[in-house]
Scaffold this motif. Structure first.
Motif, PDB file in Angstrom:
ATOM      1  N   ILE A  19       0.843  -1.208   0.000  1.00 30.47           N
ATOM      2  CA  ILE A  19       0.000   0.000   0.000  1.00 30.47           C
ATOM      3  C   ILE A  19       0.873   1.251   0.000  1.00 30.47           C
ATOM      4  O   ILE A  19       0.622   2.193  -0.755  1.00 30.47           O
ATOM      5  N   GLU A  20       1.905   1.269   0.841  1.00 31.98           N
ATOM      6  CA  GLU A  20       2.820   2.428   0.885  1.00 31.98           C
ATOM      7  C   GLU A  20       3.494   2.639  -0.471  1.00 31.98           C
ATOM      8  O   GLU A  20       3.607   3.766  -0.948  1.00 31.98           O
ATOM      9  N   SER A  21       3.935   1.559  -1.078  1.00 32.79           N
ATOM     10  CA  SER A  21       4.582   1.650  -2.384  1.00 32.79           C
ATOM     11  C   SER A  21       3.602   2.182  -3.434  1.00 32.79           C
ATOM     12  O   SER A  21       3.946   3.051  -4.236  1.00 32.79           O
ATOM     13  N   PHE A  22       2.374   1.672  -3.397  1.00 31.04           N
ATOM     14  CA  PHE A  22       1.349   2.118  -4.349  1.00 31.04           C
ATOM     15  C   PHE A  22       1.045   3.599  -4.162  1.00 31.04           C
ATOM     16  O   PHE A  22       0.977   4.358  -5.131  1.00 31.04           O
ATOM     17  N   LEU A  23       0.863   4.013  -2.907  1.00 31.88           N
ATOM     18  CA  LEU A  23       0.543   5.415  -2.644  1.00 31.88           C
ATOM     19  C   LEU A  23       1.690   6.341  -3.029  1.00 31.88           C
ATOM     20  O   LEU A  23       1.457   7.425  -3.572  1.00 31.88           O
ATOM     21  N   SER A  24       2.907   5.906  -2.778  1.00 30.44           N
ATOM     22  CA  SER A  24       4.069   6.708  -3.154  1.00 30.44           C
ATOM     23  C   SER A  24       4.158   6.865  -4.671  1.00 30.44           C
ATOM     24  O   SER A  24       4.378   7.969  -5.178  1.00 30.44           O
ATOM     25  N   ALA A  25       3.988   5.759  -5.387  1.00 26.20           N
ATOM     26  CA  ALA A  25       4.042   5.819  -6.853  1.00 26.20           C
ATOM     27  C   ALA A  25       2.889   6.639  -7.409  1.00 26.20           C
ATOM     28  O   ALA A  25       3.071   7.415  -8.359  1.00 26.20           O
ATOM     29  N   THR A  26       1.711   6.511  -6.807  1.00 27.56           N
ATOM     30  CA  THR A  26       0.554   7.275  -7.265  1.00 27.56           C
ATOM     31  C   THR A  26       0.752   8.765  -7.016  1.00 27.56           C
ATOM     32  O   THR A  26       0.434   9.591  -7.877  1.00 27.56           O
ATOM     33  N   LYS A  27       1.296   9.105  -5.852  1.00 26.76           N
ATOM     34  CA  LYS A  27       1.568  10.516  -5.546  1.00 26.76           C
ATOM     35  C   LYS A  27       2.551  11.104  -6.549  1.00 26.76           C
ATOM     36  O   LYS A  27       2.325  12.197  -7.075  1.00 26.76           O
ATOM     37  N   LYS A  28       3.619  10.366  -6.831  1.00 23.89           N
ATOM     38  CA  LYS A  28       4.616  10.832  -7.789  1.00 23.89           C
ATOM     39  C   LYS A  28       3.984  11.022  -9.170  1.00 23.89           C
ATOM     40  O   LYS A  28       4.210  12.029  -9.841  1.00 23.89           O
ATOM     41  N   GLN A  29       3.175  10.050  -9.576  1.00 24.94           N
ATOM     42  CA  GLN A  29       2.534  10.118 -10.889  1.00 24.94           C
ATOM     43  C   GLN A  29       1.565  11.302 -10.960  1.00 24.94           C
ATOM     44  O   GLN A  29       1.522  12.019 -11.970  1.00 24.94           O
ATOM     45  N   LEU A  30       0.801  11.536  -9.899  1.00 31.03           N
ATOM     46  CA  LEU A  30      -0.140  12.656  -9.893  1.00 31.03           C
ATOM     47  C   LEU A  30       0.580  14.001  -9.934  1.00 31.03           C
ATOM     48  O   LEU A  30       0.142  14.922 -10.630  1.00 31.03           O
ATOM     49  N   ILE A  31       1.670  14.111  -9.196  1.00 31.37           N
ATOM     50  CA  ILE A  31       2.439  15.364  -9.215  1.00 31.37           C
ATOM     51  C   ILE A  31       3.005  15.616 -10.605  1.00 31.37           C
ATOM     52  O   ILE A  31       2.936  16.737 -11.118  1.00 31.37           O
ATOM     53  N   GLU A  32       3.563  14.580 -11.231  1.00 30.91           N
ATOM     54  CA  GLU A  32       4.099  14.734 -12.586  1.00 30.91           C
ATOM     55  C   GLU A  32       2.992  15.113 -13.569  1.00 30.91           C
ATOM     56  O   GLU A  32       3.182  15.997 -14.420  1.00 30.91           O
ATOM     57  N   GLU A  33       1.845  14.467 -13.444  1.00 26.04           N
ATOM     58  CA  GLU A  33       0.729  14.768 -14.351  1.00 26.04           C
ATOM     59  C   GLU A  33       0.206  16.180 -14.118  1.00 26.04           C
ATOM     60  O   GLU A  33      -0.102  16.902 -15.069  1.00 26.04           O
ATOM     61  N   PHE A  34       0.118  16.584 -12.855  1.00 26.81           N
ATOM     62  CA  PHE A  34      -0.338  17.941 -12.551  1.00 26.81           C
ATOM     63  C   PHE A  34       0.634  18.982 -13.096  1.00 26.81           C
ATOM     64  O   PHE A  34       0.213  19.992 -13.664  1.00 26.81           O
ATOM     65  N   ASP A  35       1.931  18.736 -12.929  1.00 29.56           N
ATOM     66  CA  ASP A  35       2.929  19.646 -13.482  1.00 29.56           C
ATOM     67  C   ASP A  35       2.805  19.736 -14.998  1.00 29.56           C
ATOM     68  O   ASP A  35       2.872  20.826 -15.573  1.00 29.56           O
ATOM     69  N   HIS A  36       2.619  18.592 -15.644  1.00 27.61           N
ATOM     70  CA  HIS A  36       2.458  18.568 -17.096  1.00 27.61           C
ATOM     71  C   HIS A  36       1.216  19.360 -17.509  1.00 27.61           C
ATOM     72  O   HIS A  36       1.262  20.176 -18.450  1.00 27.61           O
ATOM     73  N   LEU A  37       0.102  19.136 -16.812  1.00 28.65           N
ATOM     74  CA  LEU A  37      -1.136  19.849 -17.156  1.00 28.65           C
ATOM     75  C   LEU A  37      -1.011  21.348 -16.899  1.00 28.65           C
ATOM     76  O   LEU A  37      -1.523  22.165 -17.672  1.00 28.65           O
ATOM     77  N   THR A  38      -0.343  21.715 -15.822  1.00 29.55           N
ATOM     78  CA  THR A  38      -0.142  23.136 -15.513  1.00 29.55           C
ATOM     79  C   THR A  38       0.690  23.805 -16.609  1.00 29.55           C
ATOM     80  O   THR A  38       0.342  24.888 -17.103  1.00 29.55           O
ATOM     81  N   ASN A  39       1.784  23.153 -16.994  1.00 29.06           N
ATOM     82  CA  ASN A  39       2.622  23.704 -18.065  1.00 29.06           C
ATOM     83  C   ASN A  39       1.851  23.787 -19.374  1.00 29.06           C
ATOM     84  O   ASN A  39       1.960  24.773 -20.103  1.00 29.06           O
ATOM     85  N   LYS A  40       1.085  22.761 -19.674  1.00 30.97           N
ATOM     86  CA  LYS A  40       0.276  22.748 -20.904  1.00 30.97           C
ATOM     87  C   LYS A  40      -0.749  23.882 -20.868  1.00 30.97           C
ATOM     88  O   LYS A  40      -0.961  24.582 -21.858  1.00 30.97           O
ATOM     89  N   PHE A  41      -1.417  24.087 -19.724  1.00 31.52           N
ATOM     90  CA  PHE A  41      -2.415  25.140 -19.605  1.00 31.52           C
ATOM     91  C   PHE A  41      -1.794  26.511 -19.856  1.00 31.52           C
ATOM     92  O   PHE A  41      -2.314  27.312 -20.636  1.00 31.52           O
TER      93      PHE A  41
END
Length: 99
Positions: A59-81
């Motif tokens: 669960i910790e590994s999943f949450l860590s990977a999900t957090k990293k993925q969400l931050i990267e996706e949010f950064d990408h979307l922010t830059n795209k916007f």
């Protein structure tokens, strides 16, 4: 569950080949059932804390990977916007974000 089946099978085979008569086989079968239940209970109790620990690690590994993925996706979307918004502003004559 596998422990119970193998213990029960071994007890049944021993009772069938070693004992003669019905009652010794019945008693050996009951003993085999009791031993298989005990074996399954011991295996369950020993595996439960390890399984819970592994589950928590997963669960910790999943949450860590999900957090990293969400931050990267949010950064990408922010830059795209901001890129798209700046292009929109330039096309509409607003001069971009910096003005």
């Amino acid at each position: 569950m596998y422990y119970r089946g193998s213990t029960l099978l071994a007890g049944g085979l021993i009772a069938f080949f070693i004992f003669s008569g019905l009652w010794p086989k019945v008693i050996a079968g009951i003993v085999a059932l009791a031993l298989s239940g005990t074996t399954a209970g011991i295996a369950y109790k020993r595996m439960l804390p390890k399984a819970r620990e592994q589950f928590e690690k997963d669960i910790e590994s999943f949450l860590s990977a999900t957090k990293k993925q969400l931050i990267e996706e949010f950064d990408h979307l922010t830059n795209k916007f901001f890129s798209e918004f700046e292009m929109f502003c330039k096309n509409e004559g607003f001069g971009g974000i910096d003005q």
